[in-house]
Design a protein around this motif. Structure first.
Motif, PDB file in Angstrom:
ATOM      1  N   ASN A   1       3.437  -3.894   1.683  1.00 17.31           N
ATOM      2  CA  ASN A   1       2.101  -3.309   1.564  1.00 17.31           C
ATOM      3  C   ASN A   1       1.641  -3.349   0.106  1.00 17.31           C
ATOM      4  O   ASN A   1       2.341  -2.870  -0.774  1.00 17.31           O
ATOM      5  N   PRO A   2       0.428  -3.875  -0.169  1.00 17.34           N
ATOM      6  CA  PRO A   2      -0.029  -3.998  -1.560  1.00 17.34           C
ATOM      7  C   PRO A   2      -0.915  -2.851  -2.041  1.00 17.34           C
ATOM      8  O   PRO A   2      -1.363  -2.880  -3.194  1.00 17.34           O
ATOM      9  N   ASN A  15      11.053  -5.034  10.980  1.00 19.03           N
ATOM     10  CA  ASN A  15      10.875  -3.907  10.059  1.00 19.03           C
ATOM     11  C   ASN A  15      11.865  -3.932   8.906  1.00 19.03           C
ATOM     12  O   ASN A  15      11.575  -3.438   7.813  1.00 19.03           O
ATOM     13  N   ALA A  16      13.050  -4.498   9.133  1.00 19.01           N
ATOM     14  CA  ALA A  16      14.074  -4.539   8.087  1.00 19.01           C
ATOM     15  C   ALA A  16      13.662  -5.399   6.902  1.00 19.01           C
ATOM     16  O   ALA A  16      14.260  -5.303   5.837  1.00 19.01           O
ATOM     17  N   HIS A  17      12.624  -6.209   7.089  1.00 19.29           N
ATOM     18  CA  HIS A  17      12.177  -7.103   6.028  1.00 19.29           C
ATOM     19  C   HIS A  17      10.745  -6.823   5.600  1.00 19.29           C
ATOM     20  O   HIS A  17      10.084  -7.672   5.006  1.00 19.29           O
ATOM     21  N   LYS A  18      10.312  -5.584   5.857  1.00 15.39           N
ATOM     22  CA  LYS A  18       8.964  -5.158   5.493  1.00 15.39           C
ATOM     23  C   LYS A  18       9.020  -3.883   4.659  1.00 15.39           C
ATOM     24  O   LYS A  18       9.949  -3.091   4.774  1.00 15.39           O
ATOM     25  N   GLY A  19       7.985  -3.698   3.850  1.00 13.25           N
ATOM     26  CA  GLY A  19       7.805  -2.457   3.121  1.00 13.25           C
ATOM     27  C   GLY A  19       6.475  -1.839   3.474  1.00 13.25           C
ATOM     28  O   GLY A  19       5.431  -2.470   3.298  1.00 13.25           O
ATOM     29  N   ASP A  70      11.277   5.388   9.957  1.00 12.13           N
ATOM     30  CA  ASP A  70      10.703   4.222  10.632  1.00 12.13           C
ATOM     31  C   ASP A  70      11.572   2.974  10.522  1.00 12.13           C
ATOM     32  O   ASP A  70      11.284   1.958  11.159  1.00 12.13           O
ATOM     33  N   GLY A  71      12.598   3.011   9.660  1.00 12.85           N
ATOM     34  CA  GLY A  71      13.522   1.896   9.571  1.00 12.85           C
ATOM     35  C   GLY A  71      13.002   0.698   8.792  1.00 12.85           C
ATOM     36  O   GLY A  71      13.444  -0.436   9.043  1.00 12.85           O
ATOM     37  N   TYR A  72      12.087   0.927   7.838  1.00 17.35           N
ATOM     38  CA  TYR A  72      11.633  -0.196   7.026  1.00 17.35           C
ATOM     39  C   TYR A  72      12.658  -0.515   5.937  1.00 17.35           C
ATOM     40  O   TYR A  72      13.288   0.377   5.375  1.00 17.35           O
TER      41      TYR A  72
END
Length: 480
Positions: free
Chosen positions: A242-243, A258-262, A291-293
């Motif tokens: 997220n920017p 989700n493991a590869h997202k922020g 949420d497991g991010y």
């Protein structure tokens, strides 16, 4: 009879399949062939699971550092209570994608500060990597019309990807981050964003850098053109985040879980419009965990110790507080605040930092001079917080070591001036090995106190210069 019919049916089916493939091949645009989903020569991202596991920490903590104003080595000063680095990834912000109006091509550009960090990789990059921190280079638009989303064809995208790969390999970097801001699409006669450009670019870069990290700051037209001809950007990049600082929103990128997202985006710089409050930081940390991010993103680290701020997040994310300072930016022998030192230059091991003619007026130049035991060669060193010190000559106790007019250009004269607490009078003392230290002003974090030309003669100019590993920038602190 039944066996014969089966053979006939199989042969007919095979002929039909070959015919269909031939029709598809003949009707495909040549530019599309290298990125069709059937082309097995184009790799997807490397072994993503092993990349994530290699960090040994979940979520990953990522920090952008504005190297125009700040020292990226600050990233390495923060650890968890158990000694592990707080930050898993440090991002050099930022190189640029520029546009050459003569050749009508995009090209990779480094400003002076980024050049300094990259060319002095043993000073700025390797110390972080030695701690296990990955160092990446962010690429940003530069108002010239060139962006990741408007390459006119596949060849142009591949050429820029090659420039990026060359930079990664030349400077020993761990990957590339894409930030599609400030491109100003259409300027200088450039094209508007298209559907295929960014896909071509990340596909080519992944092929060139199969085991490096590729990340996406989910912003701009590139973030809206994520699929083309059966290939997705999510199948090529490792992480996306997220920017929008002080907000919580996970990007929707097909191909990334989700493991590869922020989802959380944290601005750590007080006084800025998007600064993230302590309460919001704490809330986002808890939500990220629930949420497991897999990424927790920070931006704009400076020189001030904000370990207590980070602890609001790390106590939730990792069950540990954050610790600041590990001997990398202060002498391991320890500077005693209020004590007096001589600063011996490594150019010859005997000459000292000296106030010209023992002057006391504002603007009196500082120079190199043979040891003479005068007060003009003795400096009171006082801790002023945030890892910085002021240096005051005994011959002028109300003055401080100062960079003339707060200049940042190479060659700017160093002088003494009435103590005023500005960043031009605050100095960071960093170990350079063998008992010597680099001395860097707070207002120009990528520059060091320097003897002009590495000279050894009496009267040689003392200046600031882009940090390097030369003896002209190494000083020994001898306590009196």
């Amino acid at each position: 009879m039944t066996t014969i019919m089966k053979k006939i049916n199989l042969i007919s089916l095979l002929i039909l399949c070959i015919s269909m493939l031939t029709i598809v091949s003949c009707n495909s645009d040549n530019l599309d062939e290298a990125v069709t989903i059937q082309d097995q020569s184009v790799p997807s991202k490397g072994n993503l699971a092993s990349k994530v596991a290699a960090f040994g920490k979940n979520p990953l903590s990522v920090m952008y550092v504005e190297v125009n104003n700040n020292d990226i080595r600050e990233v390495g000063k923060y650890t968890l209570a158990d000694g592990r680095p707080l930050f898993d990834v440090a991002i050099i912000f930022a190189a640029n994608i520029n546009y050459n109006t003569s050749t009508q091509k995009a090209y990779l550009h480094f400003n002076n500060q980024v050049t300094n960090v990259l060319t002095n990789k043993d000073v700025y990059i390797k110390p972080l990597q030695d701690k296990g921190i990955k160092v990446m280079l962010s690429i940003l638009g530069n108002h010239q019309g060139a962006g990741f989303a408007n390459f006119p064809n596949q060849a142009a995208a591949q050429a820029f990807a090659q420039e990026l790969a060359n930079a990664v390999n030349t400077y020993g970097l761990d990957g590339i981050d894409f930030d599609d801001e400030y491109a100003q699409y259409g300027a200088n006669g450039t094209g508007q964003p298209n559907q295929f450009s960014f896909v071509y670019l990340v596909t080519a870069l992944r092929e060139l850098l199969p085991n490096k990290i590729i990340s996406l700051y989910n912003y701009g037209p590139s973030a809206s053109n994520l699929s083309y001809n059966g290939v997705t950007v999510g199948s090529k990049v490792d992480f996306v985040w997220n920017p929008y600082y002080s907000t919580y929103s996970a990007p929707n990128i097909p191909g990334l879980d989700n493991a590869h997202k922020g989802a959380a985006a944290i601005n750590v710089r007080p006084g800025t419009g998007t600064y993230t409050s302590t309460s919001t930081l704490t809330n986002f940390a808890q939500r990220t965990k629930d949420d497991g991010y897999g990424v927790f993103l920070y931006y704009d680290l400076g020189a001030t110790n904000i370990a207590s701020y980070f602890s609001n997040a790390t106590n939730i994310l990792y069950g540990q507080s954050t610790v600041y300072g590990d001997g990398t930016t202060t002498p391991t022998t320890g500077i005693i605040s209020g004590a007096t030192y001589q600063l011996v230059s490594a150019t010859n091991g005997t000459s000292l930092l000296d106030v010209s003619n023992s002057g006391t007026a504002d603007g009196t130049k500082v120079q190199l001079w043979s040891s003479n035991n005068s007060n003009a060669q003795k400096w009171k060193v006082t801790d002023v917080g945030g890892g910085y010190y002021k240096l005051q000559p005994l011959n002028g106790p109300t003055k401080s070591l100062d960079v003339s007019n707060s200049g940042t250009a190479n060659g700017t004269q160093v002088q003494i001036y009435t103590d005023n607490g500005t960043n031009a009078q605050k100095w960071k003392i960093t170990s350079a090995g063998s008992g010597y230290y680099n001395v860097s002003p707070a207002h120009a974090a990528t520059s060091n106190l320097d003897v002009n030309g590495g000279a050894t003669t009496d009267g040689s100019k003392i200046q600031i210069w882009s940090a390097n590993t030369g003896n002209a920038q190494k000083w020994k602190f001898v306590k009196l």
